[in-house]
Design a protein around this motif. Structure first.
Motif, PDB file in Angstrom:
ATOM      1  N   LYS A   1       0.768  -1.210  -0.046  1.00  0.00           N
ATOM      2  CA  LYS A   1       0.316   0.082   0.048  1.00  0.00           C
ATOM      3  C   LYS A   1       0.794   1.101  -0.046  1.00  0.00           C
ATOM      4  O   LYS A   1       2.090   1.340   0.741  1.00  0.00           O
ATOM      5  N   HIS A   2       0.539   2.161  -0.557  1.00  0.00           N
ATOM      6  CA  HIS A   2       1.033   3.630  -0.617  1.00  0.00           C
ATOM      7  C   HIS A   2       1.306   4.059   0.782  1.00  0.00           C
ATOM      8  O   HIS A   2       0.423   3.982   1.548  1.00  0.00           O
ATOM      9  N   GLY A   3       2.628   4.511   1.025  1.00  0.00           N
ATOM     10  CA  GLY A   3       2.803   4.962   2.422  1.00  0.00           C
ATOM     11  C   GLY A   3       3.600   3.962   3.271  1.00  0.00           C
ATOM     12  O   GLY A   3       4.124   4.414   4.236  1.00  0.00           O
ATOM     13  N   TRP A   4       3.720   2.650   2.634  1.00  0.00           N
ATOM     14  CA  TRP A   4       4.391   1.549   3.557  1.00  0.00           C
ATOM     15  C   TRP A   4       5.876   2.262   3.330  1.00  0.00           C
ATOM     16  O   TRP A   4       6.745   2.025   4.398  1.00  0.00           O
ATOM     17  N   ALA A   5       6.521   2.782   2.383  1.00  0.00           N
ATOM     18  CA  ALA A   5       7.954   3.375   2.205  1.00  0.00           C
ATOM     19  C   ALA A   5       8.198   4.406   3.451  1.00  0.00           C
ATOM     20  O   ALA A   5       9.307   4.471   4.078  1.00  0.00           O
ATOM     21  N   ALA A   6       7.340   5.272   3.399  1.00  0.00           N
ATOM     22  CA  ALA A   6       7.289   6.361   4.482  1.00  0.00           C
ATOM     23  C   ALA A   6       7.277   6.001   5.824  1.00  0.00           C
ATOM     24  O   ALA A   6       8.200   6.335   6.640  1.00  0.00           O
ATOM     25  N   ASN A   7       6.444   4.959   5.865  1.00  0.00           N
ATOM     26  CA  ASN A   7       6.372   4.486   7.282  1.00  0.00           C
ATOM     27  C   ASN A   7       7.731   3.728   7.980  1.00  0.00           C
ATOM     28  O   ASN A   7       8.268   3.684   8.925  1.00  0.00           O
ATOM     29  N   LYS A   8       8.286   2.874   6.741  1.00  0.00           N
ATOM     30  CA  LYS A   8       9.476   2.301   7.207  1.00  0.00           C
ATOM     31  C   LYS A   8      10.710   3.418   7.524  1.00  0.00           C
ATOM     32  O   LYS A   8      11.672   3.133   7.998  1.00  0.00           O
ATOM     33  N   TYR A   9      10.772   4.212   6.504  1.00  0.00           N
ATOM     34  CA  TYR A   9      11.603   5.592   6.700  1.00  0.00           C
ATOM     35  C   TYR A   9      11.621   5.883   8.037  1.00  0.00           C
ATOM     36  O   TYR A   9      12.655   6.322   8.624  1.00  0.00           O
ATOM     37  N   ARG A  10      10.357   6.330   8.709  1.00  0.00           N
ATOM     38  CA  ARG A  10      10.152   6.807   9.922  1.00  0.00           C
ATOM     39  C   ARG A  10      10.608   5.671  10.932  1.00  0.00           C
ATOM     40  O   ARG A  10      11.204   6.054  11.998  1.00  0.00           O
TER      41      ARG A  10
END
Length: 496
Positions: A437-446
């Protein structure tokens, strides 16, 4: 000489006789799995018997006795006795004896003119004692993997008749494809006697998520082929068998305690197609001529010998068989290389010392690389995957800026914007590749840096080893957390 002998078998026999004529009375003949060891041995036996000599051929396992007697019979050698418990073919007057090493260790050694030792790498103590008692008696060792440490103390020559790579190239063995669909976490697994400790290994591999992954991968990549699956121990094998049956895949099971009749029933069902997968614990590594077209390696090993013997089960030719599929859930191929790349030019004398020029091992071939698209393993240096055509591309250069503090695992560490952009671009690539889902990469980055990737604009780039390992470790932690929560819930329910 039989006209049916292959060219390398003829050459091997000539080299054996030459070695013995030159005084090397105990050569080992290295023939890869499927090279026709028994046929080659039959020709050696035929020549010896024609000269009035007696021959003993030793077997490392009882179940190989009748198989070998039948194979010799098929080659025209009928005057055979058997040395194994109270076998019905016991007859010491016969010039050819097929003997179990277990029985030899409990009886007086037979009079003979030549000993042929099958699976010589097993290094049975009784064989070495026999050599000491009869120093002039010639011994010929046969093995696909004569790499046991110290074997050179007992045998005096290594004759390489046929390698796996040669046999595949010449069409005598099947080519193969290897996939690495999962990567076990072996952190904390001890090493004992050069290989993983079985109890630790079983605990690491016998996890619901891992056994389920073996089944789901086979359903996806196994093409419903007749398959052998190698497990760590009985409990692990039973878990795999259970999961295959839950998925309605006809599955059989054998281990070292299975009765011969059970093994025959499983083999016959496998040959009829009533069973698609046979899970086993170490008993189908040698002397198996089944029509295996897919192999599951769910048992990690550091042993080149065990690894090559296991993979060899899938490489025999069969009608309509274009290749073999290897599903490696153990990382063994990544760690040891393809079986075609494992090769040794000399016997080990057991005195190898680190850094010694005279005993320095051959330089290993570069290890294979995993295709991040389909998980097939490809030779080092091959960029385009031969299965799916995926070709990785290098990440575009990014600008370097002054570093800043980022939060990671409860610690404040230095992370430059260069690092952050690199990580985010690779996380984006993984998000797209896995269709998360869109946003997975951002959450992993955080999760990695403690802040959101606000204002970072990068193109997706294939993850490098560092980022790939980090993603994998977070997934393993998640699975472990799920298992722990499930057990806690089950415990609470039971208590209630």
């Amino acid at each position: 000489m039989s006209a049916e002998l292959r060219h390398y078998q003829v050459a091997a026999i000539d080299l054996v006789w030459r070695a013995m004529a030159e005084g090397r009375r105990r050569p080992i003949l290295m023939m890869a799995t499927g090279a026709g060891k028994t046929k080659t041995a039959a020709e050696i036996i035929t020549r010896a018997v024609a000269k009035g000599k007696r021959v003993v051929m030793t077997m490392p396992a009882i179940e190989l006795i009748d198989q070998t007697v039948q194979a010799l019979w098929n080659e025209g050698i009928r005057d055979v006795g058997v040395i194994q418990a109270d076998h019905p073919m016991t007859d010491y007057s016969r010039p050819v004896q097929v003997a179990s090493v277990q029985t030899l260790s409990r009886r007086k050694l037979p009079e003979t003119d030549l000993v042929i030792v099958d699976e010589a790498h097993r290094a049975h103590k009784i064989i070495f004692q026999w050599m000491q008692q009869c120093p002039k008696l010639p011994f010929i060792g046969l093995s696909a993997t004569p790499w046991t440490k110290g074997l050179g103390k007992h045998y005096d020559d290594l004759i390489i008749a046929a390698t796996t790579q040669q046999l595949i190239r010449e069409g005598y063995l099947s080519p193969f494809r290897v996939f690495a669909p999962s990567h076990p976490d072996l952190t904390g697994v001890r090493t004992v006697a050069g290989d993983y400790a079985e109890d630790d290994l079983a605990e690491a591999m016998d996890k619901p998520q891992l056994t389920a992954d073996v089944v789901s991968t086979w359903l996806k990549l196994g093409e419903n082929r007749p398959t052998l699956c190698f497990a760590v121990n009985r409990a692990h094998a039973r878990s795999l068998e259970r999961d295959f049956k839950r998925a309605e895949v006809p599955c059989g099971y054998v281990d070292g305690n299975s009765e011969p009749s059970e093994r025959r029933e499983v083999k016959q069902a496998f040959e009829r197609g009533d069973i698609r997968v046979v899970v086993n614990v170490g008993v189908l590594t040698t002397g198996v001529d089944w029509d295996v077209r897919c192999l599951i390696l769910a048992r990690p090993t550091k042993s080149e010998m065990l690894y090559v013997q296991i993979i060899g089960r899938a490489l025999r030719l069969a009608h309509g068989k274009a290749d073999a599929i290897i599903l490696d859930h153990s990382d063994t191929t990544l760690n040891l290389g393809f079986v075609t790349d494992i090769h040794h030019e000399k016997l080990s004398d057991g005195n190898e010392r680190k850094g010694s020029a005279s005993s320095r091992p051959e330089r290993p071939a570069p290890k294979p690389k995993e295709c991040l698209s389909c998980t097939r393993l490809k030779p080092a240096g091959v960029r385009k995957c031969p299965s799916c055509g995926f070709e990785p591309h290098k990440m575009e250069a990014v600008e370097t800026s002054q570093g800043e503090l980022a939060h990671l695992g409860g610690k404040q560490i230095k992370a430059s914007m260069d690092d952050k952009r690199r990580w985010y671009s690779m996380l984006l690539w993984h998000e797209e590749f896995k269709q998360y889902k869109h946003g997975w990469a951002a959450n992993k980055y955080r999760e990695k840096f403690g802040v959101w990737p606000n204002g970072i604009d990068v193109k997706p780039a294939q993850p490098d080893v560092q980022v790939g390992n980090w993603i994998r470790s977070t997934q393993i932690r998640w699975y472990k957390g799920q298992e722990k929560a499930k057990k806690a819930a089950e415990g609470a329910q039971h208590a209630a």
